[in-house]
Design a protein around this motif. Structure first.
Motif, mmCIF file in Angstrom:
data_model
loop_
_atom_site.group_PDB
_atom_site.id
_atom_site.type_symbol
_atom_site.label_atom_id
_atom_site.label_comp_id
_atom_site.label_asym_id
_atom_site.label_seq_id
_atom_site.Cartn_x
_atom_site.Cartn_y
_atom_site.Cartn_z
ATOM 1 N N GLY A 10 -8.735 2.832 -2.962
ATOM 2 C CA GLY A 10 -7.950 2.049 -3.531
ATOM 3 C C GLY A 10 -7.444 2.751 -4.858
ATOM 4 N N LYS A 11 -8.571 3.374 -5.637
ATOM 5 C CA LYS A 11 -8.338 4.182 -6.649
ATOM 6 C C LYS A 11 -7.560 5.393 -6.638
ATOM 7 N N THR A 18 -12.648 0.275 -3.717
ATOM 8 C CA THR A 18 -12.956 1.101 -2.916
ATOM 9 C C THR A 18 -12.266 2.394 -3.336
ATOM 10 N N GLY A 43 0.003 -4.244 -7.129
ATOM 11 C CA GLY A 43 -1.250 -4.632 -6.224
ATOM 12 C C GLY A 43 -0.785 -5.924 -5.227
ATOM 13 N N ALA A 70 -7.322 -6.818 1.687
ATOM 14 C CA ALA A 70 -6.553 -6.230 0.795
ATOM 15 C C ALA A 70 -6.797 -6.098 -0.627
ATOM 16 N N PHE A 91 0.944 -1.120 -0.025
ATOM 17 C CA PHE A 91 0.002 -0.006 -0.151
ATOM 18 C C PHE A 91 0.887 1.118 -0.058
ATOM 19 N N GLU A 134 -5.456 5.745 -4.046
ATOM 20 C CA GLU A 134 -3.959 5.329 -3.735
ATOM 21 C C GLU A 134 -3.183 5.286 -4.969
ATOM 22 N N LYS A 135 -3.840 4.370 -6.083
ATOM 23 C CA LYS A 135 -3.036 4.216 -7.498
ATOM 24 C C LYS A 135 -2.632 5.701 -8.030
ATOM 25 N N VAL A 185 -10.117 -3.660 -0.555
ATOM 26 C CA VAL A 185 -9.711 -2.281 -0.117
ATOM 27 C C VAL A 185 -8.891 -1.572 -1.647
ATOM 28 N N GLU A 186 -8.174 -2.579 -2.307
ATOM 29 C CA GLU A 186 -7.507 -2.061 -3.501
ATOM 30 C C GLU A 186 -8.302 -1.975 -4.821
ATOM 31 N N GLN A 187 -9.300 -2.880 -4.865
ATOM 32 C CA GLN A 187 -9.822 -3.031 -6.289
ATOM 33 C C GLN A 187 -11.268 -2.371 -6.110
#
Length: 313
Positions: free
Chosen positions: A182-183, A179, A260, A172, A54, A185-186, A175-177
């Motif tokens: 997650g977007k 939420t 990821g 995880a 993360f 963060e990327k 959260v990453e994909q």
């Protein structure tokens, strides 16, 4: 939830080849029981690496996870006799607070993440030595069995570490994909200025990823303490380099914006297989750290695009 299956192909193929390669050296390695134990033994590294993923996804770095893990193990060992199971959330909160302090130093005080987390790791390590009186603190066997069974033992024939790793991976991934965070963060990792221009609260994202990193580092420390029946200021020594190597080897770019947690799973498995192969070959632990360092340099070198106007941050 969208997953880039093509991007997972290379580390997956490398993992399969590595497993078969070690199997040629020692055919017993391919036994299901051996592979299951290998995955279980990799659980703490995987949990720590998930937190690092993360952070790295935003283009930052965290050098404090092994210190946070050791602090959490000592806090757990000190508080378990008096608080019982409540010592677990306290140790996790300690990890989150440590992560928040690193995030604050980096994001608010605008100190480079490398320097901020290196300094914070040193402070946390010193605090852990003070709290533990520079010694390992043994866990009471009955309390350990009663309160930490979720981290040790077996359920449905599989080690609980595997079930815990699966739960961590699922959370995880969600959260990453799936939420907005997650977007965001990327986006911060890919282009921080563009993310800010699009209304993303970059400061908050940076703080949260370091808090997530601290949480998972503390969880790794708790699992280590449960497995080893002790909290210790040195319990997670030699974990940081393999954890970073696993994240990068899995395909998460140190410059942020790509990668990821699913890739990190493959990276951790690659590291575990490499380590097992080196153990079979008689390579000592210190030499293994050299290998992990070389693997990290190679993985970063292959993943960074170079051009005359490209800036390596």
């Amino acid at each position: 939830m969208k997953l880039n299956t093509k991007s997972l192909l290379l580390p997956l193929v490398a993992l399969i080849i590595s497993i078969l390669g070690v199997g040629l050296i020692d055919p017993t390695f391919l036994r299901p029981a051996v592979l299951i134990n290998l995955f279980a033994d990799s659980a703490t590294l995987f949990i720590m690496a998930i937190g690092l993923t993360f952070v790295i996804m935003t283009g930052s770095i965290d050098l404090s996870p092994q210190a946070v893990a050791a602090l959490a193990s000592v806090v757990l060992a000190l508080l378990l006799p008096n608080l019982g199971g409540w010592a677990i959330p306290v140790a996790l909160v300690v990890g989150v607070v440590a992560g928040a302090m690193s995030g604050f130093t980096y994001a608010v005080l605008r100190i480079p993440s490398f320097v901020a987390t290196l300094a914070m790791g040193g402070i946390i390590a010193s605090l852990t030595l003070y709290l533990s009186d520079q010694r390992a603190i043994q866990l009471d066997a009955a309390l350990r069995s009663e309160t930490l069974r979720w981290a040790i033992g077996r359920t449905f024939g599989l080690p609980n570490e595997i079930w815990l790793s699966l739960a961590v991976l699922i959370i995880a991934l969600i959260v990453e994909q799936a939420t907005p965070f997650g977007k965001a963060e990327k986006a911060v990792g890919f282009n921080e200025f563009g993310a800010r221009a699009n209304g993303i609260r970059v400061l908050r994202v940076k703080l949260i990823v370091f808090m997530i990193g601290g949480f998972f580092a503390a969880l790794a420390g708790i699992v280590l303490a449960a497995r080893l029946a002790a909290g210790s200021p040195t319990i997670s020594n030699e974990f940081l380099l393999p954890a970073i190597a696993a994240v990068v080897l899995g395909g998460t770019a140190l410059t942020g914006g790509a990668g990821g947690v699913l890739r990190t799973l493959l990276g951790v498995m690659l590291i575990a297989v490499f380590r097992t192969g080196m153990n079979f070959a008689g390579v000592n632990v210190l030499a293994q750290q050299i290998v992990f360092g070389l693997v990290l340099v190679l993985a970063v070198g292959l993943s960074i695009h170079r051009s005359p106007d490209n800036i390596v941050k």
